[in-house]
Design a protein around this motif. Structure first.
Motif, PDB file in Angstrom:
ATOM      1  N   GLU A 257       0.821  -1.217   0.000  1.00 38.63           N
ATOM      2  CA  GLU A 257       0.000   0.000   0.000  1.00 38.63           C
ATOM      3  C   GLU A 257       0.855   1.268   0.000  1.00 38.63           C
ATOM      4  O   GLU A 257       0.398   2.320  -0.410  1.00 38.63           O
ATOM      5  CB  GLU A 257      -0.957  -0.007   1.201  1.00 38.63           C
ATOM      6  N   ALA A 258       2.070   1.145   0.512  1.00 41.19           N
ATOM      7  CA  ALA A 258       2.944   2.320   0.529  1.00 41.19           C
ATOM      8  C   ALA A 258       3.792   2.377  -0.740  1.00 41.19           C
ATOM      9  O   ALA A 258       4.737   3.166  -0.833  1.00 41.19           O
ATOM     10  CB  ALA A 258       3.832   2.279   1.773  1.00 41.19           C
ATOM     11  N   GLY A 259       3.491   1.506  -1.715  1.00 44.93           N
ATOM     12  CA  GLY A 259       4.150   1.574  -3.016  1.00 44.93           C
ATOM     13  C   GLY A 259       5.480   0.842  -3.112  1.00 44.93           C
ATOM     14  O   GLY A 259       6.262   1.108  -4.021  1.00 44.93           O
ATOM     15  N   TYR A 260       5.753  -0.086  -2.210  1.00 46.41           N
ATOM     16  CA  TYR A 260       7.016  -0.842  -2.298  1.00 46.41           C
ATOM     17  C   TYR A 260       6.922  -1.892  -3.392  1.00 46.41           C
ATOM     18  O   TYR A 260       5.848  -2.446  -3.651  1.00 46.41           O
ATOM     19  CB  TYR A 260       7.325  -1.532  -0.965  1.00 46.41           C
ATOM     20  N   ASP A 261       8.071  -2.177  -4.037  1.00 47.32           N
ATOM     21  CA  ASP A 261       8.161  -3.229  -5.056  1.00 47.32           C
ATOM     22  C   ASP A 261       8.913  -4.420  -4.481  1.00 47.32           C
ATOM     23  O   ASP A 261       9.553  -4.315  -3.437  1.00 47.32           O
ATOM     24  CB  ASP A 261       9.021  -2.729  -6.238  1.00 47.32           C
ATOM     25  N   GLN A 262       8.921  -5.476  -5.267  1.00 42.42           N
ATOM     26  CA  GLN A 262       9.734  -6.673  -4.942  1.00 42.42           C
ATOM     27  C   GLN A 262       9.546  -7.125  -3.501  1.00 42.42           C
ATOM     28  O   GLN A 262      10.529  -7.373  -2.785  1.00 42.42           O
ATOM     29  CB  GLN A 262      11.216  -6.402  -5.205  1.00 42.42           C
ATOM     30  N   ILE A 263       8.302  -7.210  -3.098  1.00 43.76           N
ATOM     31  CA  ILE A 263       8.031  -7.613  -1.712  1.00 43.76           C
ATOM     32  C   ILE A 263       8.352  -9.093  -1.552  1.00 43.76           C
ATOM     33  O   ILE A 263       8.003  -9.904  -2.401  1.00 43.76           O
ATOM     34  CB  ILE A 263       6.572  -7.275  -1.346  1.00 43.76           C
ATOM     35  N   ARG A 264       9.087  -9.379  -0.505  1.00 42.59           N
ATOM     36  CA  ARG A 264       9.526 -10.758  -0.277  1.00 42.59           C
ATOM     37  C   ARG A 264       9.229 -11.206   1.140  1.00 42.59           C
ATOM     38  O   ARG A 264       9.226 -10.372   2.064  1.00 42.59           O
ATOM     39  CB  ARG A 264      11.020 -10.890  -0.551  1.00 42.59           C
ATOM     40  N   VAL A 265       9.000 -12.505   1.301  1.00 44.19           N
ATOM     41  CA  VAL A 265       8.809 -13.097   2.630  1.00 44.19           C
ATOM     42  C   VAL A 265       9.817 -14.235   2.742  1.00 44.19           C
ATOM     43  O   VAL A 265       9.925 -15.055   1.831  1.00 44.19           O
ATOM     44  CB  VAL A 265       7.374 -13.665   2.783  1.00 44.19           C
ATOM     45  N   LYS A 266      10.580 -14.267   3.823  1.00 41.51           N
ATOM     46  CA  LYS A 266      11.564 -15.340   4.022  1.00 41.51           C
ATOM     47  C   LYS A 266      11.185 -16.143   5.255  1.00 41.51           C
ATOM     48  O   LYS A 266      10.733 -15.575   6.261  1.00 41.51           O
ATOM     49  CB  LYS A 266      12.972 -14.757   4.234  1.00 41.51           C
ATOM     50  N   LYS A 267      11.438 -17.417   5.181  1.00 40.46           N
ATOM     51  CA  LYS A 267      11.094 -18.298   6.309  1.00 40.46           C
ATOM     52  C   LYS A 267      12.313 -18.549   7.192  1.00 40.46           C
ATOM     53  O   LYS A 267      13.442 -18.457   6.733  1.00 40.46           O
ATOM     54  CB  LYS A 267      10.587 -19.630   5.773  1.00 40.46           C
ATOM     55  N   ASP A 268      12.036 -18.901   8.449  1.00 44.58           N
ATOM     56  CA  ASP A 268      13.144 -19.263   9.346  1.00 44.58           C
ATOM     57  C   ASP A 268      13.433 -20.762   9.219  1.00 44.58           C
ATOM     58  O   ASP A 268      12.838 -21.456   8.392  1.00 44.58           O
ATOM     59  CB  ASP A 268      12.836 -18.832  10.787  1.00 44.58           C
ATOM     60  N   LEU A 269      14.337 -21.264  10.055  1.00 48.76           N
ATOM     61  CA  LEU A 269      14.749 -22.660   9.937  1.00 48.76           C
ATOM     62  C   LEU A 269      13.626 -23.626  10.296  1.00 48.76           C
ATOM     63  O   LEU A 269      13.635 -24.778   9.904  1.00 48.76           O
ATOM     64  CB  LEU A 269      15.985 -22.918  10.820  1.00 48.76           C
ATOM     65  N   ALA A 270      12.640 -23.126  11.037  1.00 48.62           N
ATOM     66  CA  ALA A 270      11.496 -23.970  11.385  1.00 48.62           C
ATOM     67  C   ALA A 270      10.413 -23.918  10.302  1.00 48.62           C
ATOM     68  O   ALA A 270       9.351 -24.517  10.460  1.00 48.62           O
ATOM     69  CB  ALA A 270      10.921 -23.528  12.728  1.00 48.62           C
ATOM     70  N   GLY A 271      10.688 -23.201   9.201  1.00 45.46           N
ATOM     71  CA  GLY A 271       9.716 -23.124   8.112  1.00 45.46           C
ATOM     72  C   GLY A 271       8.628 -22.090   8.348  1.00 45.46           C
ATOM     73  O   GLY A 271       7.612 -22.079   7.659  1.00 45.46           O
ATOM     74  N   LEU A 272       8.827 -21.216   9.330  1.00 50.16           N
ATOM     75  CA  LEU A 272       7.810 -20.188   9.626  1.00 50.16           C
ATOM     76  C   LEU A 272       8.226 -18.858   8.989  1.00 50.16           C
ATOM     77  O   LEU A 272       9.421 -18.537   8.945  1.00 50.16           O
ATOM     78  CB  LEU A 272       7.701 -19.989  11.147  1.00 50.16           C
ATOM     79  N   ASP A 273       7.218 -18.093   8.547  1.00 48.17           N
ATOM     80  CA  ASP A 273       7.518 -16.775   7.980  1.00 48.17           C
ATOM     81  C   ASP A 273       8.241 -15.944   9.038  1.00 48.17           C
ATOM     82  O   ASP A 273       7.802 -15.883  10.186  1.00 48.17           O
ATOM     83  CB  ASP A 273       6.210 -16.055   7.589  1.00 48.17           C
ATOM     84  N   ARG A 274       9.338 -15.303   8.643  1.00 52.63           N
ATOM     85  CA  ARG A 274      10.133 -14.593   9.666  1.00 52.63           C
ATOM     86  C   ARG A 274      10.608 -13.216   9.227  1.00 52.63           C
ATOM     87  O   ARG A 274      10.903 -12.363  10.058  1.00 52.63           O
ATOM     88  CB  ARG A 274      11.332 -15.483  10.064  1.00 52.63           C
ATOM     89  N   VAL A 276      10.057  -9.963   6.246  1.00 56.58           N
ATOM     90  CA  VAL A 276       9.340  -9.354   5.124  1.00 56.58           C
ATOM     91  C   VAL A 276      10.095  -8.094   4.710  1.00 56.58           C
ATOM     92  O   VAL A 276      10.546  -7.329   5.575  1.00 56.58           O
ATOM     93  CB  VAL A 276       7.891  -8.963   5.516  1.00 56.58           C
ATOM     94  N   GLY A 277      10.204  -7.888   3.413  1.00 54.87           N
ATOM     95  CA  GLY A 277      10.889  -6.681   2.960  1.00 54.87           C
ATOM     96  C   GLY A 277      10.402  -6.249   1.591  1.00 54.87           C
ATOM     97  O   GLY A 277       9.680  -6.983   0.921  1.00 54.87           O
ATOM     98  N   GLY A 278      10.800  -5.060   1.219  1.00 55.44           N
ATOM     99  CA  GLY A 278      10.449  -4.558  -0.095  1.00 55.44           C
ATOM    100  C   GLY A 278      11.336  -3.388  -0.480  1.00 55.44           C
ATOM    101  O   GLY A 278      12.086  -2.855   0.351  1.00 55.44           O
ATOM    102  N   VAL A 279      11.261  -3.038  -1.745  1.00 50.58           N
ATOM    103  CA  VAL A 279      12.088  -1.950  -2.288  1.00 50.58           C
ATOM    104  C   VAL A 279      11.211  -0.704  -2.441  1.00 50.58           C
ATOM    105  O   VAL A 279      10.133  -0.764  -3.022  1.00 50.58           O
ATOM    106  CB  VAL A 279      12.703  -2.379  -3.641  1.00 50.58           C
ATOM    107  N   TYR A 280      11.714   0.367  -1.914  1.00 50.03           N
ATOM    108  CA  TYR A 280      10.971   1.637  -1.868  1.00 50.03           C
ATOM    109  C   TYR A 280      10.908   2.253  -3.257  1.00 50.03           C
ATOM    110  O   TYR A 280      11.935   2.387  -3.927  1.00 50.03           O
ATOM    111  CB  TYR A 280      11.723   2.571  -0.916  1.00 50.03           C
ATOM    112  N   ASN A 281       9.699   2.631  -3.655  1.00 51.76           N
ATOM    113  CA  ASN A 281       9.532   3.238  -4.972  1.00 51.76           C
ATOM    114  C   ASN A 281       8.770   4.542  -4.789  1.00 51.76           C
ATOM    115  O   ASN A 281       7.564   4.564  -4.679  1.00 51.76           O
ATOM    116  CB  ASN A 281       8.759   2.258  -5.872  1.00 51.76           C
ATOM    117  N   LYS A 282       9.536   5.609  -4.739  1.00 54.78           N
ATOM    118  CA  LYS A 282       8.933   6.910  -4.417  1.00 54.78           C
ATOM    119  C   LYS A 282       7.880   7.315  -5.437  1.00 54.78           C
ATOM    120  O   LYS A 282       6.839   7.857  -5.082  1.00 54.78           O
ATOM    121  CB  LYS A 282      10.001   8.003  -4.329  1.00 54.78           C
ATOM    122  N   ALA A 283       8.168   7.022  -6.722  1.00 52.80           N
ATOM    123  CA  ALA A 283       7.219   7.416  -7.771  1.00 52.80           C
ATOM    124  C   ALA A 283       5.881   6.748  -7.499  1.00 52.80           C
ATOM    125  O   ALA A 283       4.829   7.379  -7.543  1.00 52.80           O
ATOM    126  CB  ALA A 283       7.756   7.004  -9.127  1.00 52.80           C
TER     127      ALA A 283
END
Ligand code: GLN
Length: 293
Positions: A257-274, A276-283
């Protein structure tokens, strides 16, 4: 009392006290008071301990029986292969958080990010590890808690990182932060207030409450950080969070919603979501603002 008798006594006491990792903790406390390695232990296990050493062992076993975390007794926790000083003022670095550091490191290499801001830095473990991993990186770690900042500063010195490369700053999120960064990382408090009382005693009673409480829905700090990033993150910079295992969807949505691109979710060693990140796109952020009016 021999080393072996003392160790067995220690294991038994911790087991009786309901400490899940009684075996490992009894050993680590033995290593802590006597300074002997595993290999040396097998050579010396039938030798008498000195009275002083035995008394210290009894003392630390009693502390652990009262649920004081092992790391508060020994004063250290290893993280990313580095040793960090810890105490009651900082969250003890968790293995899960290494996923955040690994992802941040990978993204920083790919995109050539070098200026890093770590919000809610605590012991400083995230920022300082990222700086140890690549010499040209520098950054700021911020926290509300002064004793946490003192601990982070102590860790900076112990890891041999200059005060120019890593600055620790008292700030309520962005309040006292100046400048623009390539990457903003954070492991903010994210436990729902309601769920804190269900945590194990070591966490609930000894990790700083302030480092756990993510308020009503646990998402307070993510919302606030995404909203307030503003000029502190450069265009095409990255925002990366550690999250609780059921928060990936909500935090990804905040970023989208804030306009970030390339949003990713990475899991931990137990296989749980741990993470979240994204690339800021000011435009794109500006587009969203336009469509929102
Ligand atoms: N991962 C920690 C725990 O569950 C919580 C850390 C946090 O709130 N950032 O113990």
């Amino acid at each position: 009392m021999t080393f072996r008798e003392a160790l067995n006594w220690g294991k038994e006491q911790l087991k009786k006290a309901g400490i899940a990792e009684y075996d490992l903790d009894a050993w680590l406390l033995m290593e802590y008071v006597s300074g002997i390695s595993r290999a040396m232990y097998y050579v010396k296990d039938r030798k008498e301990m000195t009275d002083e050493c035995r008394m210290r062992y009894e003392d630390v076993i009693r502390l652990r029986m009262s649920r004081i975390p092992l790391q508060h007794i020994t004063g250290v926790q290893e993280f990313m292969g580095y040793e960090f000083r810890v105490n009651e003022h900082v969250l003890i670095p968790r293995q899960d958080t290494e996923i955040l550091v690994e992802e941040a490191d990978r993204a920083a290499r790919e995109a050539g990010y070098s200026r890093i801001l770590d919000l809610c830095t605590g012991s400083g473990c995230i920022l300082l590890s990222l700086l140890k991993m690549e010499e040209h990186r520098s950054g700021t770690g911020s926290d509300l808690s002064e004793p946490a900042l003192e601990t982070a500063e102590e860790n900076r010195k112990l890891l041999g990182i200059s005060g120019e490369r890593a600055v620790f700053q008292k700030s309520d999120l962005f309040e006292n932060i100046e400048g623009t960064y390539d990457m903003i990382v954070s492991n903010p408090p994210y436990i729902r207030t309601e769920e804190i009382r269900q945590l194990q005693e070591e966490v609930r009673l000894f990790d700083p409450y302030q480092a756990l409480d993510g308020k009503e829905d646990g998402l307070y700090f993510y919302r606030k950080i995404v909203k307030e990033v503003g000029r502190h993150l450069r265009d095409q910079g990255m925002l990366l969070f550690e999250i609780g295992c059921d928060q990936a969807e909500a935090v990804s949505r905040f970023l989208r919603e804030a306009g970030y691109d390339q949003i990713r979710v990475k899991k931990d060693l137990a296989g749980l979501d741990r993470v979240v990140g994204g690339v800021y796109n000011k435009a794109r952020e500006n587009e969203e603002e336009l469509t929102n009016v």
